[in-house]
Motif scaffolding. Structure first.
Motif, PDB file in Angstrom:
ATOM      1  N   SER A  23      -7.481  11.463 -15.132  1.00  0.00           N
ATOM      2  CA  SER A  23      -8.536  12.478 -15.168  1.00  0.00           C
ATOM      3  C   SER A  23      -7.970  13.892 -15.046  1.00  0.00           C
ATOM      4  O   SER A  23      -8.548  14.841 -15.566  1.00  0.00           O
ATOM      5  N   LYS A  24      -6.799  14.026 -14.387  1.00  0.00           N
ATOM      6  CA  LYS A  24      -6.241  15.358 -14.158  1.00  0.00           C
ATOM      7  C   LYS A  24      -5.098  15.725 -15.095  1.00  0.00           C
ATOM      8  O   LYS A  24      -4.896  16.891 -15.401  1.00  0.00           O
ATOM      9  N   LEU A  25      -4.346  14.723 -15.557  1.00  0.00           N
ATOM     10  CA  LEU A  25      -3.204  15.010 -16.426  1.00  0.00           C
ATOM     11  C   LEU A  25      -3.305  14.341 -17.787  1.00  0.00           C
ATOM     12  O   LEU A  25      -2.838  14.894 -18.779  1.00  0.00           O
ATOM     13  N   GLY A  26      -3.837  13.132 -17.833  1.00  0.00           N
ATOM     14  CA  GLY A  26      -3.874  12.354 -19.070  1.00  0.00           C
ATOM     15  C   GLY A  26      -3.114  11.054 -18.901  1.00  0.00           C
ATOM     16  O   GLY A  26      -2.707  10.674 -17.795  1.00  0.00           O
ATOM     17  N   GLN A  27      -2.922  10.355 -20.010  1.00  0.00           N
ATOM     18  CA  GLN A  27      -2.259   9.047 -19.996  1.00  0.00           C
ATOM     19  C   GLN A  27      -0.762   9.186 -19.746  1.00  0.00           C
ATOM     20  O   GLN A  27      -0.094  10.024 -20.349  1.00  0.00           O
ATOM     21  N   VAL A  28      -0.241   8.360 -18.862  1.00  0.00           N
ATOM     22  CA  VAL A  28       1.170   8.406 -18.486  1.00  0.00           C
ATOM     23  C   VAL A  28       2.062   7.908 -19.622  1.00  0.00           C
ATOM     24  O   VAL A  28       1.815   6.845 -20.199  1.00  0.00           O
ATOM     25  N   ASP A  29       3.097   8.702 -19.933  1.00  0.00           N
ATOM     26  CA  ASP A  29       4.092   8.339 -20.955  1.00  0.00           C
ATOM     27  C   ASP A  29       5.365   7.786 -20.318  1.00  0.00           C
ATOM     28  O   ASP A  29       6.091   7.006 -20.929  1.00  0.00           O
ATOM     29  N   ILE A  30       5.671   8.269 -19.104  1.00  0.00           N
ATOM     30  CA  ILE A  30       6.910   7.906 -18.408  1.00  0.00           C
ATOM     31  C   ILE A  30       6.533   7.416 -17.012  1.00  0.00           C
ATOM     32  O   ILE A  30       5.933   8.163 -16.228  1.00  0.00           O
ATOM     33  N   LEU A  31       6.887   6.183 -16.718  1.00  0.00           N
ATOM     34  CA  LEU A  31       6.600   5.601 -15.410  1.00  0.00           C
ATOM     35  C   LEU A  31       7.908   5.307 -14.695  1.00  0.00           C
ATOM     36  O   LEU A  31       8.773   4.613 -15.232  1.00  0.00           O
ATOM     37  N   VAL A  32       8.051   5.839 -13.483  1.00  0.00           N
ATOM     38  CA  VAL A  32       9.216   5.555 -12.656  1.00  0.00           C
ATOM     39  C   VAL A  32       8.732   4.848 -11.384  1.00  0.00           C
ATOM     40  O   VAL A  32       8.048   5.461 -10.557  1.00  0.00           O
ATOM     41  N   ASN A  33       9.067   3.573 -11.254  1.00  0.00           N
ATOM     42  CA  ASN A  33       8.724   2.814 -10.054  1.00  0.00           C
ATOM     43  C   ASN A  33       9.844   2.980  -9.043  1.00  0.00           C
ATOM     44  O   ASN A  33      10.841   2.263  -9.086  1.00  0.00           O
ATOM     45  N   CYS A  34       9.668   3.945  -8.129  1.00  0.00           N
ATOM     46  CA  CYS A  34      10.711   4.237  -7.144  1.00  0.00           C
ATOM     47  C   CYS A  34      10.278   3.861  -5.727  1.00  0.00           C
ATOM     48  O   CYS A  34      11.112   3.718  -4.843  1.00  0.00           O
ATOM     49  N   ALA A  35       8.974   3.708  -5.492  1.00  0.00           N
ATOM     50  CA  ALA A  35       8.501   3.360  -4.148  1.00  0.00           C
ATOM     51  C   ALA A  35       9.079   2.025  -3.716  1.00  0.00           C
ATOM     52  O   ALA A  35       9.269   1.123  -4.522  1.00  0.00           O
ATOM     53  N   GLY A  36       9.354   1.892  -2.438  1.00  0.00           N
ATOM     54  CA  GLY A  36       9.903   0.644  -1.921  1.00  0.00           C
ATOM     55  C   GLY A  36      10.691   0.918  -0.668  1.00  0.00           C
ATOM     56  O   GLY A  36      10.260   1.676   0.195  1.00  0.00           O
ATOM     57  N   GLY A  37      11.824   0.298  -0.551  1.00  0.00           N
ATOM     58  CA  GLY A  37      12.690   0.528   0.596  1.00  0.00           C
ATOM     59  C   GLY A  37      12.628  -0.602   1.604  1.00  0.00           C
ATOM     60  O   GLY A  37      11.828  -1.520   1.503  1.00  0.00           O
ATOM     61  N   ASP A  38      13.487  -0.486   2.595  1.00  0.00           N
ATOM     62  CA  ASP A  38      13.615  -1.519   3.630  1.00  0.00           C
ATOM     63  C   ASP A  38      12.768  -1.118   4.841  1.00  0.00           C
ATOM     64  O   ASP A  38      13.276  -0.893   5.932  1.00  0.00           O
ATOM     65  N   ILE A  39      11.458  -1.025   4.617  1.00  0.00           N
ATOM     66  CA  ILE A  39      10.507  -0.607   5.647  1.00  0.00           C
ATOM     67  C   ILE A  39       9.552  -1.770   5.910  1.00  0.00           C
ATOM     68  O   ILE A  39       8.853  -2.225   5.005  1.00  0.00           O
ATOM     69  N   GLY A  40       9.525  -2.223   7.149  1.00  0.00           N
ATOM     70  CA  GLY A  40       8.728  -3.387   7.504  1.00  0.00           C
ATOM     71  C   GLY A  40       7.336  -3.046   8.013  1.00  0.00           C
ATOM     72  O   GLY A  40       6.834  -1.939   7.823  1.00  0.00           O
ATOM     73  N   ALA A  41       6.717  -4.002   8.683  1.00  0.00           N
ATOM     74  CA  ALA A  41       5.329  -3.884   9.134  1.00  0.00           C
ATOM     75  C   ALA A  41       5.130  -2.755  10.139  1.00  0.00           C
ATOM     76  O   ALA A  41       4.057  -2.163  10.212  1.00  0.00           O
ATOM     77  N   SER A  42       6.169  -2.413  10.908  1.00  0.00           N
ATOM     78  CA  SER A  42       6.062  -1.359  11.925  1.00  0.00           C
ATOM     79  C   SER A  42       6.168   0.046  11.341  1.00  0.00           C
ATOM     80  O   SER A  42       5.944   1.030  12.027  1.00  0.00           O
ATOM     81  N   GLY A  43       6.535   0.129  10.070  1.00  0.00           N
ATOM     82  CA  GLY A  43       6.786   1.433   9.459  1.00  0.00           C
ATOM     83  C   GLY A  43       8.222   1.882   9.579  1.00  0.00           C
ATOM     84  O   GLY A  43       8.580   2.972   9.161  1.00  0.00           O
ATOM     85  N   ASN A  44       9.048   1.029  10.150  1.00  0.00           N
ATOM     86  CA  ASN A  44      10.485   1.287  10.287  1.00  0.00           C
ATOM     87  C   ASN A  44      11.258   0.079   9.752  1.00  0.00           C
ATOM     88  O   ASN A  44      10.657  -0.893   9.292  1.00  0.00           O
ATOM     89  N   LYS A  45      12.587   0.125   9.833  1.00  0.00           N
ATOM     90  CA  LYS A  45      13.409  -1.011   9.404  1.00  0.00           C
ATOM     91  C   LYS A  45      13.024  -2.255  10.201  1.00  0.00           C
ATOM     92  O   LYS A  45      12.784  -2.172  11.399  1.00  0.00           O
ATOM     93  N   PRO A  46      12.949  -3.405   9.537  1.00  0.00           N
ATOM     94  CA  PRO A  46      12.637  -4.629  10.277  1.00  0.00           C
ATOM     95  C   PRO A  46      13.687  -4.925  11.343  1.00  0.00           C
ATOM     96  O   PRO A  46      14.870  -4.686  11.149  1.00  0.00           O
ATOM     97  N   LYS A  47      13.233  -5.446  12.477  1.00  0.00           N
ATOM     98  CA  LYS A  47      14.135  -5.919  13.537  1.00  0.00           C
ATOM     99  C   LYS A  47      13.546  -7.214  14.066  1.00  0.00           C
ATOM    100  O   LYS A  47      12.438  -7.183  14.590  1.00  0.00           O
ATOM    101  N   PRO A  48      14.215  -8.337  13.931  1.00  0.00           N
ATOM    102  CA  PRO A  48      15.512  -8.516  13.265  1.00  0.00           C
ATOM    103  C   PRO A  48      15.370  -8.415  11.747  1.00  0.00           C
ATOM    104  O   PRO A  48      14.264  -8.513  11.214  1.00  0.00           O
ATOM    105  N   ASN A  49      16.503  -8.249  11.069  1.00  0.00           N
ATOM    106  CA  ASN A  49      16.490  -8.012   9.628  1.00  0.00           C
ATOM    107  C   ASN A  49      17.466  -8.938   8.904  1.00  0.00           C
ATOM    108  O   ASN A  49      17.966  -8.607   7.841  1.00  0.00           O
ATOM    109  N   ASN A  50      17.732 -10.098   9.516  1.00  0.00           N
ATOM    110  CA  ASN A  50      18.648 -11.044   8.876  1.00  0.00           C
ATOM    111  C   ASN A  50      17.861 -12.194   8.242  1.00  0.00           C
ATOM    112  O   ASN A  50      16.632 -12.300   8.408  1.00  0.00           O
ATOM    113  N   ALA A  51      18.539 -13.050   7.522  1.00  0.00           N
ATOM    114  CA  ALA A  51      17.890 -14.075   6.693  1.00  0.00           C
ATOM    115  C   ALA A  51      17.051 -15.054   7.490  1.00  0.00           C
ATOM    116  O   ALA A  51      15.958 -15.432   7.051  1.00  0.00           O
ATOM    117  N   LEU A  52      17.514 -15.475   8.642  1.00  0.00           N
ATOM    118  CA  LEU A  52      16.846 -16.559   9.356  1.00  0.00           C
ATOM    119  C   LEU A  52      15.867 -16.083  10.416  1.00  0.00           C
ATOM    120  O   LEU A  52      15.032 -16.882  10.872  1.00  0.00           O
TER     121      LEU A  52
END
Length: 199
Positions: free
Chosen positions: A89-118
């Motif tokens: 509505s404000k700019l128009g149809q997107v031509d270029i999409l960059v999916n950059c959101a993500g990261g190692d941020i867990g449920a607390s909003g910080n790095k998971p602790k513990p953060n290992n496989a098991l």
């Protein structure tokens, strides 16, 4: 500076700060109108990079382009639909999409602790999955079909070097980034003849 992206509209998720912000600024320097994104209007302040998403929009517009800020969790289909509606509505149809959101941020909003496989908690696994893999898929599902219909567009999914080697800790994050890499390969194969470039 060449403005070879003049007339194009870009959307960079996770661009309120960090790498996403740098990418959004570069797209603006090249002449694209840019939609920027963060979880909330003030999430940008958490690491001291900008006071608000509104300030990021102003910095983008300083490059002589239009910008809009959108907020919400990319792992929430309804939030993604609202982002798409606000951007179009404000700019128009997107031509270029960059999916950059993500990261190692867990449920607390910080790095998971513990953060290992098991030992990492299921709550952290779910949040990481939404933020890194599900979110990338939902944003692609929302923004790529119009590109296919138009017969042109570009999608860049950001992963990590951690996707290509065994890691400890950060196991779930690394696994999900590997999934993003493979999802990108699969999407590229599906759209091979549709004029949309997937990287």
């Amino acid at each position: 500076m060449a403005r070879e992206l003049s007339g194009k509209i870009a959307f960079v998720t996770g661009s309120g700060r960090g790498l996403g912000n740098t990418m959004a600024m570069r797209l603006a320097e090249l002449g694209a109108d840019v939609a920027v994104h963060d979880l909330s209007p003030t999430s940008t302040a958490k690491y001291g990079e900008a006071q608000s998403l509104a300030d990021v929009v102003k910095a983008i517009e300083a490059h002589g382009v239009k910008s809009v800020g959108v907020t919400g969790n990319i792992g929430d289909r309804d939030a993604v639909a609202k982002m798409k509606s606000d951007i179009e509505s404000k700019l128009g149809q997107v031509d270029i999409l960059v999916n950059c959101a993500g990261g190692d941020i867990g449920a607390s909003g910080n790095k998971p602790k513990p953060n290992n496989a098991l030992d990492i908690s299921i709550e952290d696994i779910k949040v990481l999955t939404d933020n890194n893999l599900i979110g990338t898929m939902l944003v692609c599902q929302a923004f790529v079909p119009p590109m296919v219909k138009k017969g042109e567009g570009s999608v860049i999914n950001i992963a990590s070097a951690a996707a290509h080697l065994g890691c400890s800790p950060d196991v779930v994050y690394s696994t999900l980034k590997a999934a993003v890499v493979h999802y990108t390969r699969c999407l590229a194969k599906e759209l091979l003849h549709d004029g949309v470039r997937i990287n």
